[in-house]
Design a protein around this motif. Structure first.
Motif, short mmCIF file in Angstrom:
data_model
loop_
_atom_site.label_atom_id
_atom_site.label_comp_id
_atom_site.label_asym_id
_atom_site.label_seq_id
_atom_site.Cartn_x
_atom_site.Cartn_y
_atom_site.Cartn_z
N ASP A 111 -26.05 8.37 -15.48
CA ASP A 111 -27.32 8.91 -15.33
C ASP A 111 -27.88 8.40 -14.12
O ASP A 111 -28.93 7.96 -14.31
CB ASP A 111 -28.19 8.97 -16.73
N GLU A 112 -27.33 8.74 -12.90
CA GLU A 112 -28.03 7.78 -11.92
C GLU A 112 -27.51 8.61 -10.67
O GLU A 112 -26.93 9.56 -10.56
CB GLU A 112 -27.75 6.22 -11.90
N SER A 113 -28.06 8.23 -9.65
CA SER A 113 -27.68 8.76 -8.17
C SER A 113 -27.67 10.33 -7.97
O SER A 113 -26.62 10.67 -7.69
CB SER A 113 -26.38 7.91 -7.73
N PHE A 114 -28.71 11.04 -8.45
CA PHE A 114 -28.31 12.41 -8.46
C PHE A 114 -28.78 13.08 -6.96
O PHE A 114 -28.86 13.95 -6.90
CB PHE A 114 -29.51 12.96 -9.44
N ALA A 115 -28.72 12.16 -6.17
CA ALA A 115 -28.51 12.60 -4.64
C ALA A 115 -27.17 13.29 -4.51
O ALA A 115 -27.04 14.24 -3.77
CB ALA A 115 -28.81 11.64 -3.46
N ILE A 116 -26.47 12.68 -5.29
CA ILE A 116 -24.73 13.33 -5.37
C ILE A 116 -25.29 14.38 -6.58
O ILE A 116 -25.43 14.16 -7.65
CB ILE A 116 -23.90 12.36 -6.01
N LYS A 117 -25.01 15.57 -6.17
CA LYS A 117 -25.52 17.04 -6.86
C LYS A 117 -24.63 17.22 -8.14
O LYS A 117 -23.40 16.68 -7.97
CB LYS A 117 -25.54 18.19 -6.06
N VAL A 118 -25.11 17.46 -8.96
CA VAL A 118 -24.21 18.05 -10.38
C VAL A 118 -23.82 19.52 -9.88
O VAL A 118 -24.76 20.48 -9.65
CB VAL A 118 -25.15 18.11 -11.58
N ILE A 135 -15.87 16.05 -25.24
CA ILE A 135 -16.81 15.23 -25.70
C ILE A 135 -17.63 14.40 -24.66
O ILE A 135 -18.85 14.58 -24.85
CB ILE A 135 -16.24 14.24 -26.58
N PRO A 136 -16.65 13.98 -23.74
CA PRO A 136 -17.75 13.04 -22.67
C PRO A 136 -18.91 14.07 -22.01
O PRO A 136 -20.08 13.30 -21.69
CB PRO A 136 -16.72 12.89 -21.49
N ALA A 137 -18.74 15.08 -21.64
CA ALA A 137 -19.83 15.88 -20.92
C ALA A 137 -21.07 16.06 -21.93
O ALA A 137 -22.41 15.82 -21.38
CB ALA A 137 -19.37 17.31 -20.49
N GLY A 138 -20.84 16.34 -23.12
CA GLY A 138 -22.04 16.48 -23.98
C GLY A 138 -22.79 15.20 -24.25
O GLY A 138 -23.78 15.03 -24.20
N LEU A 139 -22.13 13.93 -24.43
CA LEU A 139 -22.61 12.95 -24.42
C LEU A 139 -23.53 12.47 -23.09
O LEU A 139 -24.53 11.81 -23.36
CB LEU A 139 -21.48 11.87 -24.60
N THR A 140 -22.68 12.66 -22.15
CA THR A 140 -23.44 12.20 -20.82
C THR A 140 -24.82 12.91 -20.74
O THR A 140 -25.80 12.26 -20.19
CB THR A 140 -22.43 12.58 -19.70
N TRP A 141 -24.83 14.08 -20.99
CA TRP A 141 -25.97 14.87 -20.91
C TRP A 141 -26.91 14.59 -21.90
O TRP A 141 -28.13 14.53 -21.59
CB TRP A 141 -25.80 16.43 -21.01
N LEU A 197 -32.47 11.54 -22.57
CA LEU A 197 -33.18 10.01 -22.88
C LEU A 197 -33.61 9.30 -21.88
O LEU A 197 -34.01 8.01 -21.94
CB LEU A 197 -32.46 9.26 -23.90
N SER A 198 -33.68 9.90 -20.48
CA SER A 198 -33.95 9.07 -19.28
C SER A 198 -35.23 9.59 -18.67
O SER A 198 -35.44 10.76 -18.75
CB SER A 198 -32.59 9.40 -18.36
N ASN A 199 -35.80 8.72 -17.88
CA ASN A 199 -37.04 9.41 -17.03
C ASN A 199 -36.56 9.60 -15.59
O ASN A 199 -37.62 9.78 -14.91
CB ASN A 199 -38.20 8.30 -16.99
N VAL A 200 -35.32 9.86 -15.39
CA VAL A 200 -34.70 10.29 -14.25
C VAL A 200 -34.56 11.85 -14.00
O VAL A 200 -33.64 12.08 -15.15
CB VAL A 200 -33.70 9.33 -13.97
N ALA A 201 -34.85 12.07 -12.98
CA ALA A 201 -34.28 13.59 -12.99
C ALA A 201 -32.91 13.75 -12.97
O ALA A 201 -32.19 12.87 -12.61
CB ALA A 201 -34.92 14.26 -11.50
N PRO A 202 -32.38 14.88 -13.49
CA PRO A 202 -32.91 16.08 -13.76
C PRO A 202 -33.84 16.36 -15.06
O PRO A 202 -34.71 17.23 -15.13
CB PRO A 202 -31.86 17.20 -13.76
#
Length: 211
Positions: free
Chosen positions: A32-39, A76-82, A87-92
């Motif tokens: 959950d970081e570095s979202f200059a690297i786009k999803v 499972i990993p994708a669901g956990l990651t999202w 629970l983050s204050n970092v976009a998205p």
């Protein structure tokens, strides 16, 4: 028989985006970081349900749950990651409190993972953002890695396995993901599942009252 051919032409097809997203390359697919690297968005794919942001409006959540349905295979990993990103204050998503505020105000953050099956697919990164791979060992390793990322960020992780079709390996994997053995539940029946979530609710309520 003789044929006469006309001029060549290009036929274009329209690809639409309906909200589906894939995974970034490792290790950012688990972070959950570095979202200059786009999803990456996944074009021309049907998404069964949108994700809900944090809310205190119960009806919004119950309506969302009631509209959901199970389909496809398990990754499972994708669901956990999202879940962690919510629970983050970092976009998205940015509606949660910061880590510093959570510590200062003794705010408890928690995720509940529930699965009725083992990982059946894996991410196809790098090179493809989708989750139609077959490297189950990788999917299991990344499940453990995401769980550790969550716990290392002081997020309480409850895990629940459901049903009779799970083998011992997946139950061990999911139990090890939990914050502690006391944060893991196995539910065989629907009644057991209701009881498991009631136990989770009681633990979280106890944490809140002890503040």
């Amino acid at each position: 028989t003789h044929y006469t051919y006309g001029p060549e032409y290009n036929q274009c097809t329209t690809k639409a985006w309906s909200g589906c997203v894939g995974s970034r390359n490792y290790p950012m697919n688990l972070k959950d970081e570095s979202f200059a690297i786009k999803v990456p968005g996944i074009l021309s794919s049907s998404c069964p349900s949108t994700i809900s942001d944090l809310t205190s409006v119960k009806t919004d959540l119950t309506n969302q749950i009631n509209s959901m349905f199970a389909s496809g295979d398990t990754y499972i990993p994708a669901g956990l990651t999202w879940g962690k990103r919510l629970l983050s204050n970092v976009a998205p998503y940015s509606t949660a409190v910061t880590n510093a505020t959570a510590i200062a105000e003794d705010t408890k953050r928690a995720i509940v993972l529930m699965t009725d099956g083992e990982n059946q697919r894996s991410a196809e990164v790098p090179g493809n953002a989708t989750h139609w791979g077959s490297d189950i060992d990788q999917a299991n390793d990344w499940t453990t890695e995401v769980c550790n990322n969550i716990k290392n960020d002081d997020v309480i992780l409850y895990t629940v396995t459901f049903g009779t079709a799970l083998d011992a390996d997946i139950k061990t994997l999911v139990e090890d993901c939990a914050t502690s053995p006391g944060h893991y539940f196995h539910a065989v029946t629907a009644a057991d599942l209701v009881e498991a979530f009631a136990d989770v609710s009681e633990q979280l309520t106890g944490l809140y009252l002890s503040k």
